[in-house]
Design a protein around this motif. Structure first.
Motif, PDB file in Angstrom:
ATOM      1  N   SER B 173       0.863  -1.112   0.084  1.00  0.00           N
ATOM      2  CA  SER B 173      -0.060  -0.059  -0.047  1.00  0.00           C
ATOM      3  C   SER B 173       0.640   1.194  -0.144  1.00  0.00           C
ATOM      4  CB  SER B 173      -0.710   0.001   1.089  1.00  0.00           C
ATOM      5  OG  SER B 173       0.145   0.078   2.500  1.00  0.00           O
ATOM      6  N   ALA B 174       0.201   2.374  -0.246  1.00  0.00           N
ATOM      7  CA  ALA B 174       0.845   3.617  -0.221  1.00  0.00           C
ATOM      8  C   ALA B 174       1.294   3.932   1.354  1.00  0.00           C
ATOM      9  CB  ALA B 174      -0.004   4.900  -0.708  1.00  0.00           C
ATOM     10  N   GLU B 175       0.642   3.464   2.199  1.00  0.00           N
ATOM     11  CA  GLU B 175       1.162   3.555   3.515  1.00  0.00           C
ATOM     12  C   GLU B 175       2.274   2.992   3.946  1.00  0.00           C
ATOM     13  OE1 GLU B 175      -1.965   2.092   6.062  1.00  0.00           O
ATOM     14  OE2 GLU B 175      -1.084   2.621   7.756  1.00  0.00           O
ATOM     15  N   TRP B 176       2.077   1.629   3.267  1.00  0.00           N
ATOM     16  CA  TRP B 176       3.596   0.765   3.541  1.00  0.00           C
ATOM     17  C   TRP B 176       4.895   1.466   2.862  1.00  0.00           C
ATOM     18  CZ3 TRP B 176       7.294  -1.780   0.861  1.00  0.00           C
ATOM     19  CH2 TRP B 176       8.014  -2.898   1.724  1.00  0.00           C
ATOM     20  N   LEU B 177       4.515   2.067   1.849  1.00  0.00           N
ATOM     21  CA  LEU B 177       5.972   2.587   1.174  1.00  0.00           C
ATOM     22  C   LEU B 177       6.332   3.782   2.003  1.00  0.00           C
ATOM     23  CD1 LEU B 177       4.552   2.388  -2.562  1.00  0.00           C
ATOM     24  CD2 LEU B 177       6.213   1.355  -1.530  1.00  0.00           C
ATOM     25  N   GLY B 178       5.372   4.510   2.609  1.00  0.00           N
ATOM     26  CA  GLY B 178       5.785   5.629   3.337  1.00  0.00           C
ATOM     27  C   GLY B 178       6.312   5.107   4.738  1.00  0.00           C
ATOM     28  N   GLN B 179       5.883   3.959   5.349  1.00  0.00           N
ATOM     29  CA  GLN B 179       6.670   3.467   6.342  1.00  0.00           C
ATOM     30  C   GLN B 179       8.008   2.966   5.983  1.00  0.00           C
ATOM     31  OE1 GLN B 179       4.154   0.349   7.373  1.00  0.00           O
ATOM     32  NE2 GLN B 179       2.780   1.552   8.881  1.00  0.00           N
ATOM     33  N   ALA B 180       8.259   2.312   4.692  1.00  0.00           N
ATOM     34  CA  ALA B 180       9.444   1.891   4.368  1.00  0.00           C
ATOM     35  C   ALA B 180      10.375   3.228   4.027  1.00  0.00           C
ATOM     36  CB  ALA B 180       9.161   0.924   3.127  1.00  0.00           C
ATOM     37  N   ALA B 181      10.018   4.361   3.476  1.00  0.00           N
ATOM     38  CA  ALA B 181      10.758   5.530   3.321  1.00  0.00           C
ATOM     39  C   ALA B 181      11.251   5.865   4.445  1.00  0.00           C
ATOM     40  CB  ALA B 181       9.879   6.603   2.641  1.00  0.00           C
TER      41      ALA B 181
END
Lengths: 198, 376
Positions: B173-181
Motif C-alpha cells: 500500500s501507499a502507507e507501507w511505502l511511506g513507512q518503508a521510506a
C-alpha cells in the motif's frame, strides 16, 4: 563466441575430444555442451585458459540421475494374415540404459559473460560411475563434487579430498538417486548410533 | 591445503581440536576439525551436514508453487532474496514476464533484506570478536524495523513466502511505502553512528586488518561470491553484471576492497548498506502503479515445457543460483540450489592457515554463513 564455435574449437584443439550440443527446449534457451567423459579435464583447462573465453568462474556444479527407461514404440507393418495383406500394429519395447550426468555452469568474471553449460555422462549407474574431477581446474568444484559423490554416487577421479559431505561416513546409499528408498526412521537412528565417530 | 607437520621433536606439541558443532561462534551447527601447534592453525577441515534435510529431494516431490515456502528456510535471514532467486529460475524456465511494479517491489524488499542481513552480520562479527552486546543490539534494533515492515507486508517476519512466479503475492500500500521510506531515511543515521563507534576502533582494526587474507586469484578460482569476492578487489556484482529485474535503472556503486582481509570484508558490508539505501530511495521514489503480478501467470498446476534453466541473483551472501530441469510434469525433475554460504567456505582453510585459533572465529564470522543454506 557461440556455443557452436566453442564446440568446433574444442574438437580441433583438444585431441580426441567429442563434443555435442544439447538443445534446451525451454524459453530460457540455455543450450549446453555434452563432452565425452575422457576429456573433461582437458576441456576444462582449455575453456578456462582460452583468451577469448576466459571461463575463470565455475559457478554451479551438480548432478542429475537418469535411470533406465523403457520406450514403447508402435510400428505399423503390413503382414500377410490368412492369405490377406493387413496392416498390423506391433509394439516394440526398448530399454534405454540409464546414466548419471554432471552439469557445470561456467561464467567469465574477466569478460562478464556466461553461462556456458558443460555436461558429462557416466557409462552407467552401477559399476562404471567415474568421471574426471574438475577441481584441479576450478577449486569451487571441490565441495560441490563431494556433494555429487555423496548424494548421487559419482566418483570423481583426481579430486583431492573425495569424502561424503552431507551424509555421515558410515552411510552407504545415495539419497538423490531416483530409485532411492529411505529406510524407516528408527533404522536411520540406529545406523547413526551404531557408527560412533562417523 | 594441508601443511607439512613441524619436525619430529615438535610433533607432540600438535593438538587436534574439534571446534563445534555446539560452539557459540559457529553460527549454527557447524564443526571444524582443527590441528593446532600452540595457537597456530596447521590444518582445518570443515564438517557439514548437521542440518541436512535433503531440501533438493523434497522439492522433487513438491509442485513448483509449493516449493516457495521451502526456499524461505534456506538462508532463513533472507527469505525475500531466496524467493526471488527461485521465482526467477521458474520464470526463465516457463517464459513468464513480470510487471514493472512487481519488479520494483522485488528490488525494495530485496534491498531491505540486504540491509538487515548486513547489519546482523556486522553485529555478529563484532560479537565474535568479544564486543559483547552493544554492536549486536544496535544492529538488531535496526533489523527489527525492517522485520516489522516485512511483517506488515507479507504477514511473517522471517519466513515471508512473498514472491510468486510473475510477480509478488500481495501489493504494497501507499502507507507501507511511506513507512518503508521512513525506515530507509533513518538508516543512514544509524550507519553513521555505527561507524563512529566501530570503523575507527583500534581493537577492531588490530583484530581484523591483515587477518584472513584472501588473494584475488584464489577468490575467483574458488568461486567465492558476494561481498567476500569484492573485498578481494574483484568487481563482480550480479546486479550490475546480469542486470536482472530493474537494477539497470538505479544509480549505485559497487564498493571494492584492496587487501581482501577481514577488515575489508567488514567494510564491504557497511558500504553496501549505504549503496542499498541509495537504491531504496530511488526505488521508493520511482515505483510505478500497475498490476503486482502478471494476471496471465499460472501458479497452481504450472507445467513448464521440457527443458532446463539456471538463474542467479546477488543475494546478501553471494551468488544464489537455482537450476531447474522440467520433464513437463507439475513438479521439477531436478531442483538444485547453488548455495553461496557453502561455496564461500571452500577457502576457509586457506584463510585460516598460520593464523591463531582466536582469528578462526573472526574469519568464519567474516564469511557470513547460514547453516540452513550450507547443509540444505
Amino acid at each position: 563466441m557461440t556455443l557452436e564455435e566453442i564446440r568446433s574449437r574444442l574438437e580441433a584443439f583438444v585431441p580426441g575430444c567429442h563434443a555435442e550440443i544439447v538443445v534446451n527446449g525451454s524459453p530460457s534457451a540455455q543450450n549446453s555442451l555434452l563432452i565425452d567423459r575422457r576429456h573433461g579435464l582437458q576441456t576444462a583447462m582449455y575453456l578456462r585458459d582460452h583468451p577469448e573465453l576466459q571461463l575463470d568462474f565455475c559457478s554451479n556444479v551438480t548432478a542429475v540421475d537418469w535411470p533406465d527407461r523403457e520406450e514403447t514404440e508402435t510400428i505399423k507393418t503390413r503382414k500377410i494374415v490368412d492369405g490377406v495383406e493387413k496392416e498390423v500394429e506391433e509394439t516394440k519395447k526398448t530399454t534405454i540404459p540409464g546414466y548419471l550426468e554432471v552439469v557445470y555452469h561456467l561464467f567469465s568474471i574477466a569478460k562478464k559473460e556466461g553461462p556456458v553449460v558443460l555436461r558429462m555422462h557416466t557409462a552407467n549407474r552401477t559399476d562404471d560411475v567415474t568421471l574426471q574431477s574438475l577441481t584441479p581446474v576450478w577449486r569451487s568444484a571441490e565441495f560441490q563434487e563431494r556433494e555429487a559423490f555423496d548424494l548421487f554416487g559419482i566418483v570423481f577421479e583426481g579430486h583431492p579430498d573425495l569424502r561424503r559431505i552431507l551424509m555421515w561416513e558410515g552411510f552407504t546409499d545415495h539419497p538423490m538417486r531416483k530409485d532411492y528408498v529411505p529406510p524407516p526412521d528408527d533404522d536411520l537412528e540406529l545406523l547413526a548410533v551404531s557408527k560412533p565417530g562417523a | 591445503m594441508t601443511q607439512a607437520l613441524p619436525p619430529e621433536a615438535e610433533q607432540d606439541e600438535v593438538m587436534e581440536i574439534s571446534m563445534g558443532p555446539q560452539h557459540p561462534s559457529t553460527h549454527g551447527v557447524f564443526r571444524m576439525d582443527v590441528r593446532l601447534d600452540g595457537e597456530r592453525v596447521l590444518r582445518l577441515k570443515p564438517v557439514f551436514g548437521y542440518l541436512h534435510r535433503n531440501h533438493e529431494k523434497i522439492a522433487e516431490a513438491a509442485s513448483y508453487l509449493a516449493e516457495i515456502p521451502y526456499t524461505d528456510r534456506l538462508d532463513y535471514l533472507c527469505s525475500m532474496t531466496n524467493n526471488w532467486g527461485y521465482a526467477l529460475a521458474v520464470e526463465k524456465l516457463a517464459g513468464l514476464t513480470v510487471p514493472e511494479r512487481a519488479e520494483y517491489i522485488r528490488v525494495i524488499v530485496s534491498e531491505l533484506t540486504r540491509l538487515q542481513n548486513h547489519a546482523g552480520m556486522v553485529g555478529f562479527l563484532l560479537q565474535d570478536m568479544g564486543a559483547s552486546g552493544t554492536p549486536l543490539m544496535y544492529a538488531f534494533r535496526e533489523r527489527e524495523k525492517v522485520l516489522d515492515l516485512f511483517e506488515s507486508l507479507s504477514g511473517a517476519r522471517m519466513m515471508c513466502n512473498y514472491m510468486r512466479f510473475g510477480g509478488v503475492r500481495v501489493d504494497c500500500s501507499a502507507e507501507w511505502l511511506g513507512q518503508a521510506a521512513k525506515v530507509v531515511g533513518g538508516f543512514g543515521g544509524f550507519l553513521d553512528e555505527f561507524e563512529q563507534l566501530l570503523t575507527g576502533n583500534e581493537i577492531l582494526m588490530a583484530r581484523t586488518q591483515g587477518v584472513g587474507v584472501l588473494p584475488r586469484e584464489l577468490a575467483i578460482n574458488a568461486g567465492v561470491t558476494g561481498p567476500g569476492l569484492r573485498a578481494s578487489g574483484v568487481n563482480y556484482d550480479l546486479r550490475k553484471v546480469d542486470r536482472y529485474g530493474v537494477y539497470e535503472r538505479f544509480q549505485f556503486r559497487v564498493p571494492l576492497g584492496e587487501h581482501g582481509d577481514v577488515f575489508d570484508r567488514y567494510m564491504m558490508r557497511v558500504l553496501e548498506m549505504r549503496e542499498s539505501v541509495k537504491i531504496l530511495e530511488q526505488a521508493l521514489r520511482d515505483i510505478p502503479s500497475g498490476p503486482f503480478i502478471d494476471p496471465k501467470a499460472r501458479l497452481r498446476g504450472l507445467r513448464p515445457k521440457v527443458g532446463e534453466a539456471y538463474a542467479r541473483i546477488e543475494s546478501p551472501k553471494g551468488e544464489l543460483g537455482f537450476y531447474l530441469i522440467s520433464d513437463g510434469s507439475p513438479n521439477p525433475y531436478r531442483y538444485r540450489v547453488r548455495p553461496p554460504s557453502l561455496i564461500n567456505l571452500t577457502v576457509l582453510e586457506d584463510m585460516c592457515l598460520g593464523q591463531n585459533i582466536a582469528d578462526v572465529v573472526v574469519i568464519l564470522g567474516s564469511i557470513d554463513i547460514v547453516m540452513g543454506e550450507v547443509d540444505r
